[in-house]
Design an enzyme around this catalytic site. Structure first.
Site: not given
Ligand code: PMM
Length: 284
Positions: A224, A264
């Protein structure tokens, strides 16, 4: 450090779980367009499992700041075949969606977790789906869609950590009132969502406040922007997303040491090693 809580309806792997990301989107910030084709997305999900992922998170709508929403039909068409194929291969799949309809169809297709970055605020019907299906439900801290979430209003807090905790508690209470059971709830403070760079560090340095809500904790800091800001070069240019993986591994180690239930991440294998180190460290 706090006690690591587990989610009773999922396998207990005896350590912090690692959730690998499959974004079936053209516009996610670090991997947009790479896995838009369903077969590619499935292969990528299987590769993440091979690399050690305990869970694969499948999403069909980008939530990066400024992203435009997609319609439900498009989101469903992206997500459903990938969820079905991965679940059919025995993978523990979570569906990353804010929509009730997508969540319901994904659970029908075999998803075992609903990961709702809006914590029920974008489409409250998703809480009925969570209650009815009984699958684990991730309640993330969220204040608005991608077009507004990083604006001045959405990032203003009286007192950041207590405010985020209180807003999460409200979302959890609404979910419970709709029939979601407490043991289904996973809490996520929402790194990068309505939080500017330094605010994310404040959240990360107060994880025990989020753990005190009494639910397992999920953290998603992978690649991020706040990591790009930390690692900016001497001219102030942000470190690009793919150059943030080592810093992500450091976050994984610290989160697992603290007692997070799950991290994640995009790059799974090094985070699995980091979790193993962290758990050994906790054991002493
Ligand atoms: N961030 C993204 C997508 N899904 N889900 C949860 N639970 N927490 C998060 O902080 C989160 C998420 C955005 O990131 P990406 O584009 O790398 O998927």
């Amino acid at each position: 450090m706090f006690v690591r809580r587990v989610v009773p309806m999922l396998p207990d792997v005896g350590r912090c779980q690692v959730m690998g990301v499959v974004n079936v989107t053209p516009d996610s910030f670090s991997d947009g367009g790479l896995w838009l084709d369903a077969d590619d997305a499935v292969q990528h999900g299987l590769a993440l499992v091979e690399a050690g992922a305990d869970i694969v998170d499948v999403g069909g709508e980008s939530t990066r700041p400024g992203a435009q929403r997609v319609d439900a039909a498009t989101e469903l068409a992206r997500v459903e075949p990938v969820v079905r194929a991965l679940a059919g291969r025995g993978v523990v799949v979570s569906v990353d969606t804010m929509r009730a309809e997508v969540a319901e169809r994904a659970v029908d297709a075999g998803a075992r977790i609903i990961n709702d970055v809006s914590g029920g605020l974008a489409d409250p019907d998703i809480l009925d789906v969570a209650a009815r299906t009984g699958v684990p439900y991730v309640v993330m801290h969220w204040r608005g869609h991608s077009d507004t979430m990083q604006g001045d209003d959405a990032t203003r807090y009286d007192d950041l950590v207590p405010d985020v905790v209180a807003e999460l508690r409200r979302s959890i209470d609404v979910a419970l009132a709709k029939g979601v059971r407490p043991e289904q709830v996973v809490v996520d403070p929402g790194i990068g969502f309505s939080k500017r760079g330094p605010q994310n560090w404040t959240v990360l340095s107060h994880l025990e406040a989020f753990a005190s809500l009494g639910h397992p904790l999920l953290l998603a800091a992978s690649r991020k922007r706040f990591l790009g800001e930390l690692l900016a070069d001497e001219d102030g240019a942000l470190r690009p997303p793919l150059g943030r993986d080592d810093a992500t591994v450091a976050i994984t180690a610290l989160a697992a040491t603290a007692g997070a239930w799950c991290v994640r991440v995009h790059d799974v294998a090094p985070s699995v090693d980091a979790v193993r180190v962290a758990e050994r460290w906790r054991d002493g």
